[in-house]
Structure formats: C-alpha cells, structure tokens
Design an enzyme around this catalytic site. Structure first.
Site, short mmCIF file in Angstrom:
data_model
loop_
_atom_site.label_atom_id
_atom_site.label_comp_id
_atom_site.label_asym_id
_atom_site.label_seq_id
_atom_site.Cartn_x
_atom_site.Cartn_y
_atom_site.Cartn_z
N LYS A 60 -2.72 -4.60 0.94
CA LYS A 60 -3.06 -4.81 2.34
C LYS A 60 -4.59 -4.85 2.57
CE LYS A 60 1.30 -2.96 4.01
NZ LYS A 60 1.97 -2.15 5.06
N TYR A 89 6.88 -10.22 9.29
CA TYR A 89 7.37 -8.90 9.74
C TYR A 89 8.32 -9.02 10.94
CZ TYR A 89 4.27 -6.21 6.67
OH TYR A 89 3.66 -5.61 5.57
N ARG A 122 9.44 0.71 -5.22
CA ARG A 122 9.34 1.63 -4.08
C ARG A 122 9.03 3.04 -4.55
NH1 ARG A 122 10.59 -0.45 0.81
NH2 ARG A 122 11.54 1.38 1.75
N ASN A 144 -1.47 1.41 4.83
CA ASN A 144 -0.84 2.14 3.72
C ASN A 144 -0.92 1.40 2.38
OD1 ASN A 144 1.06 0.25 4.37
ND2 ASN A 144 2.79 1.66 4.46
N HIS A 178 2.55 -3.21 0.48
CA HIS A 178 3.91 -3.47 0.95
C HIS A 178 4.82 -3.59 -0.26
CE1 HIS A 178 7.28 -5.43 2.95
NE2 HIS A 178 7.28 -6.28 1.94
N GLU A 225 10.90 -12.86 0.98
CA GLU A 225 9.46 -12.63 1.06
C GLU A 225 8.71 -13.41 -0.03
OE1 GLU A 225 10.06 -8.16 2.97
OE2 GLU A 225 9.15 -8.35 0.99
P1 CMP Z 1 5.48 -2.10 4.98
O1 CMP Z 1 6.13 -1.64 3.73
O2 CMP Z 1 4.51 -3.22 4.87
O3 CMP Z 1 6.61 -2.53 6.04
C1 CMP Z 1 6.46 -2.38 7.43
C2 CMP Z 1 5.19 -1.72 7.82
O4 CMP Z 1 5.12 -1.23 9.13
C3 CMP Z 1 5.01 -0.48 6.95
O5 CMP Z 1 4.73 -0.85 5.64
C4 CMP Z 1 3.90 0.24 7.70
O6 CMP Z 1 2.61 -0.15 7.29
C5 CMP Z 1 4.16 -0.20 9.12
N1 CMP Z 1 4.67 0.93 9.87
C6 CMP Z 1 5.84 1.56 9.72
N2 CMP Z 1 5.95 2.56 10.60
C7 CMP Z 1 4.82 2.56 11.34
C8 CMP Z 1 4.35 3.35 12.41
N3 CMP Z 1 5.09 4.34 12.92
N4 CMP Z 1 3.14 3.05 12.90
C9 CMP Z 1 2.42 2.04 12.40
N5 CMP Z 1 2.82 1.24 11.38
C10 CMP Z 1 4.00 1.52 10.85
#
Ligand code: CMP
Length: 138
Positions: free
Chosen positions: A10, A50, A86, A113, A116, A127
């Site tokens: 990311k 998304y 994961r 984070n 993904h 995806e």
């Molecule tokens: P990702 O695995 O990319 O899939 C969906 C994304 O939504 C997740 O990682 C997070 O980065 C984001 N996400 C999930 N929950 C929250 C939250 N409560 N607030 C902000 N972002 C979130």
C-alpha cells in the site's frame, strides 16, 4: 504449482521505502512472484477494487488512501496461497498482528496497514484479473 493469491503493497509502505523488504519476506516464505507492477490507482479503480466494502463507513477513506500514491501489485503462487499469505501478513489491525508478520513489522494503522491480501480463492482470481492481463504473468 500451487494456487494463487493477490497482494498490494500500500501507498505508505511504498513511500517508506519498504517494497524490497516486504518482497524479500514474501519470497523468503515460499511464495513465487507470478506478476508484479508499480502503479498508481485512480479513485475509480480503487473504488471498483474495494466495491465489496462500499457500504462500510471507512469506504471513502479507503478509496482516497489507496489512490493517494503508487502501490505495488503482485500475484503470488504457493500451495495454500490465500491462507498462508494471510498468516504471513497478520491481522488487519497491526496492534493485533502477531510478531514477525508483515503488518506487525511495517503497518502504521488499521487503514495504513502496509499490504492487502485476498480473503478467498475466488477473490484472488477476481483481484488478479483486475490488475494483470495474461501476458503479464510468468
Ligand atoms: P485490506 O486487506 O486491503 O482490505 C480492506 C481494507 O479496509 C483493509 O485492508 C483495511 O486497510 C481497511 N479497513 C478495514 N477496517 C477498517 C477500519 N475500521 N477503518 C479503516 N480502514 C479499515
């Protein structure tokens, strides 16, 4: 030949100079890189990618963030790719991620984070197809 998963490094992890370290962990844990590219998503692309989260309160923030700078997209191959990847990345929230996971090491927050990872074999295919043509896979 294993099955596949899809990942994105990311924007904050790319900006922090962590592409190489994250790819090293991915390869070091037995994933083969089938396809790889650095690209900046448009808002439209991030929104479509998304779309499953469209009704969630964080959707707008997620789309803005994921289109805010370049990401690195990759298709990864391994036996049990989705589940094993994961495990390697750890929990969505780095505060809950286990020691030694990519998110524990590199993530800033639940939204920033670091990486993904696909949540199912079906979504991994969707995806991967979203980002890569057949001629970009080796
Ligand atoms: P990702 O695995 O990319 O899939 C969906 C994304 O939504 C997740 O990682 C997070 O980065 C984001 N996400 C999930 N929950 C929250 C939250 N409560 N607030 C902000 N972002 C979130």
């Amino acid at each position: 030949m294993g099955n596949i998963t899809f990942t994105m490094i990311k924007p904050e992890a790319v900006a922090a100079g962590n592409i190489g370290a994250i790819l090293k962990m991915i390869e070091g844990n037995g994933f083969r890189i089938v396809a790889l590219k650095k690209v900046q998503l448009t808002k439209n692309m991030a929104g479509t990618f998304y779309e499953v989260h469209k009704e969630r309160p964080f959707y707008g923030e997620l789309v803005d963030y994921m289109s805010s700078g370049p990401i690195v997209a990759a298709i990864l191959e391994k036996e049990n790719a989705v589940v094993d990847f994961r495990a390697l990345i750890g929990a969505t929230d780095p505060a809950e991620a286990e020691d030694g996971t990519i998110r524990k090491l590199f993530a800033e927050s639940k939204s920033k984070n670091a990486v993904h990872g696909s949540d199912s074999d079906e979504n991994a295919q969707i995806e991967a197809d979203f980002h890569f043509s057949a001629g970009e896979r080796f």
